[in-house]
Design an enzyme around this catalytic site. Structure first.
Site, mmCIF file in Angstrom:
data_model
loop_
_atom_site.group_PDB
_atom_site.id
_atom_site.type_symbol
_atom_site.label_atom_id
_atom_site.label_comp_id
_atom_site.label_asym_id
_atom_site.label_seq_id
_atom_site.Cartn_x
_atom_site.Cartn_y
_atom_site.Cartn_z
ATOM 1 N N SER A 135 5.662 78.150 48.762
ATOM 2 C CA SER A 135 5.042 79.337 49.351
ATOM 3 C C SER A 135 6.143 80.189 49.954
ATOM 4 O O SER A 135 7.265 79.712 50.170
ATOM 5 C CB SER A 135 4.060 78.906 50.452
ATOM 6 O OG SER A 135 3.693 79.989 51.281
ATOM 7 N N TYR A 165 1.614 72.902 57.363
ATOM 8 C CA TYR A 165 1.708 73.649 56.102
ATOM 9 C C TYR A 165 3.110 74.201 55.904
ATOM 10 O O TYR A 165 3.712 74.043 54.833
ATOM 11 C CB TYR A 165 0.680 74.779 56.109
ATOM 12 C CG TYR A 165 0.546 75.516 54.799
ATOM 13 C CD1 TYR A 165 -0.314 75.047 53.810
ATOM 14 C CD2 TYR A 165 1.269 76.680 54.550
ATOM 15 C CE1 TYR A 165 -0.434 75.722 52.597
ATOM 16 C CE2 TYR A 165 1.154 77.355 53.348
ATOM 17 C CZ TYR A 165 0.299 76.875 52.375
ATOM 18 O OH TYR A 165 0.181 77.541 51.178
ATOM 19 N N ASP A 213 -6.611 61.936 43.283
ATOM 20 C CA ASP A 213 -6.087 62.439 44.555
ATOM 21 C C ASP A 213 -4.568 62.267 44.523
ATOM 22 O O ASP A 213 -4.067 61.150 44.345
ATOM 23 C CB ASP A 213 -6.707 61.632 45.694
ATOM 24 C CG ASP A 213 -6.366 62.159 47.076
ATOM 25 O OD1 ASP A 213 -5.362 62.877 47.215
ATOM 26 O OD2 ASP A 213 -7.103 61.826 48.029
ATOM 27 N N VAL A 214 -3.834 63.344 44.717
ATOM 28 C CA VAL A 214 -2.370 63.255 44.653
ATOM 29 C C VAL A 214 -1.801 62.372 45.758
ATOM 30 O O VAL A 214 -0.642 61.937 45.675
ATOM 31 C CB VAL A 214 -1.711 64.649 44.703
ATOM 32 C CG1 VAL A 214 -2.056 65.458 43.468
ATOM 33 C CG2 VAL A 214 -2.058 65.402 45.981
ATOM 34 N N VAL A 219 -2.250 84.741 47.588
ATOM 35 C CA VAL A 219 -2.840 84.843 46.265
ATOM 36 C C VAL A 219 -4.349 84.779 46.399
ATOM 37 O O VAL A 219 -4.891 84.010 47.202
ATOM 38 C CB VAL A 219 -2.338 83.705 45.344
ATOM 39 C CG1 VAL A 219 -2.906 83.853 43.945
ATOM 40 C CG2 VAL A 219 -0.814 83.684 45.295
ATOM 41 N N LYS A 262 5.779 73.015 53.014
ATOM 42 C CA LYS A 262 6.282 73.966 52.021
ATOM 43 C C LYS A 262 7.802 74.101 52.085
ATOM 44 O O LYS A 262 8.456 74.315 51.057
ATOM 45 C CB LYS A 262 5.600 75.320 52.200
ATOM 46 C CG LYS A 262 4.096 75.307 51.899
ATOM 47 C CD LYS A 262 3.795 74.834 50.485
ATOM 48 C CE LYS A 262 2.326 74.983 50.128
ATOM 49 N NZ LYS A 262 2.027 74.531 48.754
#
Length: 270
Positions: free
Chosen positions: A151, A168, A75-76, A201, A172
């Site tokens: 992103s 998010y 897990d990062v 994507v 980013k």
């Protein structure tokens, strides 16, 4: 001789999507791969995350290119676990040259813990990825290349007022700050640092019912145009992998501190 013969690449979020495409592309270019993925669910994420079977498929696809791979579950958000996973790969391959901080989640419409989880994975996880790699890269003394996955919403203010979406976009954007600072800090060691900024994507993070519902809600609440300039609705993971493969190659040896959109003109359209 291939572009990355003799190189070793550390890639997070490698079990599927962009991370898998990057692992396969860099392997085809000659790199050995250290692949890491959580392969477990995070409660605030409303779509299925990668599984051990997904990571096993990445291993197969990399090995099909003739390259070597060490795959680890980590897990990062856990810097010690990430450090251990990287060390396992370095012990196997003897060095490290390339770091792709790709792991990320998109719990856009989630409430409760969504803000914290997306910041912890998408920003703190990127910080952890770079930090665990720096000692080896510096000790080797022959440079390296780091690419951080951001992103288009790391460059423009698109999104919604949902807690996950705000987190998010913030994460980013934060990646750009990390990239620019690390590019300066690591330049004396000939370690290059850049970020890539994809538009939508076709990966499981985007192509799922929860994300489609969120995109639909934006269309209903706001006149935001989230489309691309070029006549393509979504990019393929290989499109991002191709850009990353160039950035980490010697063809881009003097490119550092750059936020590179791979977005069919989406950012330029804003």
């Amino acid at each position: 001789m291939r572009a990355l013969d003799g190189k070793v690449a550390f890639i997070t979020g490698a079990a599927r999507g962009q991370g898998r495409a990057e692992a396969v592309r860099l392997a085809a270019d000659g790199a050995s791969i250290i692949a890491v993925d959580i392969c477990a669910q995070i409660a605030s994420v409303p779509y299925p995350l990668a599984t051990p079977d997904d990571l096993a498929l990445t291993v197969k696809l990399v090995e099909d290119t003739g390259a070597r791979i060490v795959a680890q579950r980590a897990d990062v958000r856990d810097q010690n676990a990430l450090k251990s996973a990287l060390q396992t790969g370095v012990d196997e391959f003897g060095r490290l040259d390339i770091v792709i901080a790709n792991a990320g989640i998109a719990p856009m419409q989630s409430a409760e813990d969504a803000w914290r989880d997306v910041i912890d994975v998408n920003l703190t996880g990127v910080h952890h990825t770079v930090e665990v790699a720096i000692p080896t890269l510096k000790e080797q003394g022959d440079g390296g290349s780091i690419v951080l996955t951001s992103s288009v919403v790391g460059l423009v203010g698109m999104g919604s007022d949902d807690p996950g979406a705000i987190g998010y976009v913030a994460a980013k954007h934060g990646i750009v700050g990390l990239m620019r600072l690390y590019a300066n800090l690591l330049a004396p060691h000939s370690i290059r640092v850049n970020s890539v900024h994809p538009a939508g994507v076709d990966t499981p993070m985007i192509n799922n019912e929860a994300t489609r519902q969120w995109l639909g809600s934006i269309a209903e609440k706001s006149p935001q145009d989230m489309g691309n300039a070029l006549p393509v609705q979504v990019l393929q993971p290989e499109d991002i992998a191709n850009a990353v493969a160039w950035l980490v190659s010697d063809e881009a040896r003097y490119i550092t501190g750059v936020a590179l959109p791979v977005d069919a003109g989406s950012v330029n359209k804003r």
